[in-house]
Scaffold this active site. Structure first.
Site, PDB file in Angstrom:
ATOM      1  N   ASN A   1       0.312  -0.383  -2.445  1.00  0.00           N
ATOM      2  CA  ASN A   1      -1.152  -0.380  -2.429  1.00  0.00           C
ATOM      3  C   ASN A   1      -1.743  -1.722  -2.008  1.00  0.00           C
ATOM      4  O   ASN A   1      -2.826  -1.765  -1.427  1.00  0.00           O
ATOM      5  CB  ASN A   1      -1.687   0.046  -3.794  1.00  0.00           C
ATOM      6  CG  ASN A   1      -1.554   1.543  -3.989  1.00  0.00           C
ATOM      7  OD1 ASN A   1      -2.356   2.302  -3.452  1.00  0.00           O
ATOM      8  ND2 ASN A   1      -0.547   1.985  -4.709  1.00  0.00           N
TER       9      ASN A   1
ATOM     10  N   THR B   1       0.401  10.632   4.001  1.00  0.00           N
ATOM     11  CA  THR B   1      -0.011   9.236   4.188  1.00  0.00           C
ATOM     12  C   THR B   1       1.076   8.353   3.570  1.00  0.00           C
ATOM     13  O   THR B   1       2.033   8.010   4.252  1.00  0.00           O
ATOM     14  CB  THR B   1      -1.401   8.962   3.573  1.00  0.00           C
ATOM     15  OG1 THR B   1      -1.425   9.429   2.225  1.00  0.00           O
ATOM     16  CG2 THR B   1      -2.489   9.663   4.370  1.00  0.00           C
TER      17      THR B   1
ATOM     18  N   THR C   1      -2.446  -2.879   5.848  1.00  0.00           N
ATOM     19  CA  THR C   1      -1.846  -3.847   6.782  1.00  0.00           C
ATOM     20  C   THR C   1      -0.703  -3.217   7.547  1.00  0.00           C
ATOM     21  O   THR C   1      -0.241  -2.138   7.241  1.00  0.00           O
ATOM     22  CB  THR C   1      -1.321  -5.070   6.019  1.00  0.00           C
ATOM     23  OG1 THR C   1      -0.326  -4.643   5.070  1.00  0.00           O
ATOM     24  CG2 THR C   1      -2.446  -5.760   5.282  1.00  0.00           C
TER      25      THR C   1
ATOM     26  N   THR D   1      -5.822  18.558  -6.017  1.00  0.00           N
ATOM     27  CA  THR D   1      -5.032  17.384  -5.665  1.00  0.00           C
ATOM     28  C   THR D   1      -5.672  16.727  -4.476  1.00  0.00           C
ATOM     29  O   THR D   1      -6.773  17.076  -4.086  1.00  0.00           O
ATOM     30  CB  THR D   1      -3.585  17.777  -5.349  1.00  0.00           C
ATOM     31  OG1 THR D   1      -2.842  16.597  -5.076  1.00  0.00           O
ATOM     32  CG2 THR D   1      -3.504  18.712  -4.174  1.00  0.00           C
TER      33      THR D   1
ATOM     34  N   GLU E   1       3.707   6.895  -5.812  1.00  0.00           N
ATOM     35  CA  GLU E   1       4.025   5.670  -5.075  1.00  0.00           C
ATOM     36  C   GLU E   1       4.914   4.744  -5.912  1.00  0.00           C
ATOM     37  O   GLU E   1       4.488   4.210  -6.937  1.00  0.00           O
ATOM     38  CB  GLU E   1       2.742   4.956  -4.668  1.00  0.00           C
ATOM     39  CG  GLU E   1       2.001   5.732  -3.585  1.00  0.00           C
ATOM     40  CD  GLU E   1       0.591   5.250  -3.331  1.00  0.00           C
ATOM     41  OE1 GLU E   1       0.054   5.586  -2.261  1.00  0.00           O
ATOM     42  OE2 GLU E   1       0.033   4.556  -4.195  1.00  0.00           O
TER      43      GLU E   1
ATOM     44  N   LYS F   1      -0.339  17.217   0.106  1.00  0.00           N
ATOM     45  CA  LYS F   1      -0.001  15.815   0.238  1.00  0.00           C
ATOM     46  C   LYS F   1      -0.621  15.069  -0.929  1.00  0.00           C
ATOM     47  O   LYS F   1      -1.672  15.453  -1.458  1.00  0.00           O
ATOM     48  CB  LYS F   1      -0.471  15.247   1.577  1.00  0.00           C
ATOM     49  CG  LYS F   1      -1.969  15.219   1.807  1.00  0.00           C
ATOM     50  CD  LYS F   1      -2.685  14.019   1.246  1.00  0.00           C
ATOM     51  CE  LYS F   1      -2.054  12.719   1.715  1.00  0.00           C
ATOM     52  NZ  LYS F   1      -2.706  11.553   1.018  1.00  0.00           N
TER      53      LYS F   1
END
Length: 398
Positions: A393, A146, A398, A183, A269, A172
């Site tokens: 995040n 993702t 969007t 995870t 991230e 992932k």
């Protein structure tokens, strides 16, 4: 990327179903040879996703033959509609393969709170079945991503009496990472023969120091799942945990899980730093883990890590609020790698800002904390908190 060993008895396929993403693979099928044993651990989040509920139910009844994994839609927070969708995806695959519906385990990852459409599954399943191949691990790892920036895979091989055994895994995960079992999604397979009860024990032993000892942001997902499959195709039996074969197997599974867990944190991230937090001399392992996670989850510590700022007061403050009763601060010591920054309740006499910054400018380093209370210890992996974490995040839907 290191060579990824195929696992006899396990075939994979990835395809573009268009569930959320366009022009990229987002659906994975794993076919398990008949007679395979399967172990799994799942999220402890009370709002667990529909596929987690269904997978648990199915795994409790019969040996699975297929794992069906979609990205882009978590099918979590979707109530009865979500359960119906998960059951329907299993029914579609069962009808196409001739297995019982509960021999399919569904998994989902992506946006929470949106109904999962099943039409894309119906369209994509025939192509997935046609594309099954034991060499498709990398394509599958890419399809379950993702916000990940890289696919995450690991392999190990070992021999027992001249016969080779493979252990290969993919996962992932990048954000919403403080797993409370495993995870976000992880799949490890071996061609060894293993009793299901022993397989479950091996998985849980491997998960504890790996996936259950990492954090990016302190959030436990609704969809966390980790699966270990033993196809038995090699004929090497590792069911005796006390044998040499059992020892080598447990070691290989743990090494694969550790490598995958490290890859998740490194790909956090917006992460720019990979940081190990080691807490020693605690009264209990639970106490050590609480201190480690308090430091790892402090926004002030995490932003200092991003800035390469040796603001040791933030680390000291986090240790002090970690809930350790009657903490003797004069006995607490803190290091950045081998550089002592805190001793006897304050800054160590030998510490300099220049030396501290030199450590924190590295891409990877260790924060070590000694509490002076006992002999227990704990280790977790974490990362920094960057501008990009907020951006990723904030813009996720969007």
């Amino acid at each position: 990327m290191a060579e990824i060993a195929p696992v006899s008895g396990v075939r994979l396929a990835a395809g573009a179903a268009g569930i959320r993403y366009r022009d990229r693979d987002d659906l994975v099928l794993m076919e398990l040879a008949e007679g395979s044993t399967v172990a799994a651990v799942f999220t402890k989040n009370a709002f667990c996703a529909a596929p987690v509920v269904v997978a648990r139910q199915h795994l409790a009844k019969i040996a699975p033959r297929y794992l069906l994994i979609n990205s882009g839609n978590a099918n979590a927070g979707t109530g009865e509609n979500g359960l119906a969708a998960s059951f329907e995806t299993c029914r579609l695959l069962a009808a196409a393969t001739g297995v019982a519906m509960n021999q399919v385990l569904p998994f989902s990852t992506g946006v929470i709170g949106e109904d999962l459409p099943t039409e894309p599954f119906a369209r994509a399943i025939p192509g997935l079945l046609a594309g099954l191949d034991e060499n498709n691990w990398e394509q599958a790892a890419q399809a379950i991503m993702t916000t990940d920036t890289v696919p995450k895979l690991a392999s190990r091989r070992f021999e027992v009496d001249g016969r080779a055994v493979a252990v290969t895994g993919m996962c992932k995960g990048s954000g919403m990472i403080r797993p409370d079992m495993a995870t976000m999604l992880a799949y490890v397979a071996t061609d060894a023969v293993c009793d299901r009860e022993i397989l479950q024990q091996v998985l849980e032993a491997a998960v504890a120091p790996s996936f259950n000892s990492i954090t990016v942001d302190g959030d436990t997902s609704t969809n966390d799942a980790c699966v270990l499959v033993a196809s038995g195709a090699s004929g090497v039996d590792v069911s005796d945990a006390g044998s040499e074969a059992g020892r080598l197997f447990g070691q290989a599974v743990q090494e694969v899980c550790m490598e995958l867990a490290r890859a998740i944190v490194a790909d956090g991230e917006g992460a720019t730093k990979l940081v190990e937090i080691q807490v020693d001399e605690a009264a209990s392992e639970e106490q050590a883990r609480n201190v480690a996670y308090t430091v790892a989850h402090s926004p002030l510590v995490k932003t200092a890590l991003f800035a390469s700022d040796p603001n040791w007061g933030r680390i000291l403050a986090a240790v002090g609020r970690a809930g350790v009763q009657d903490l003797d601060i004069d006995r607490v010591r803190i290091w950045l790698d081998d550089l002592c920054i805190v001793s006897r309740g304050g800054r160590d006499p030998g510490y300099t800002e220049e030396a501290g910054q030199a450590v924190m400018r590295q891409d990877a380093f260790r924060i070590r904390i000694a509490l002076g209370r006992g002999e227990a210890s704990a280790r977790i992996l974490t990362c920094d908190l960057s501008f990009d974490y907020v951006k990723i995040n904030a813009e996720y839907r969007t």
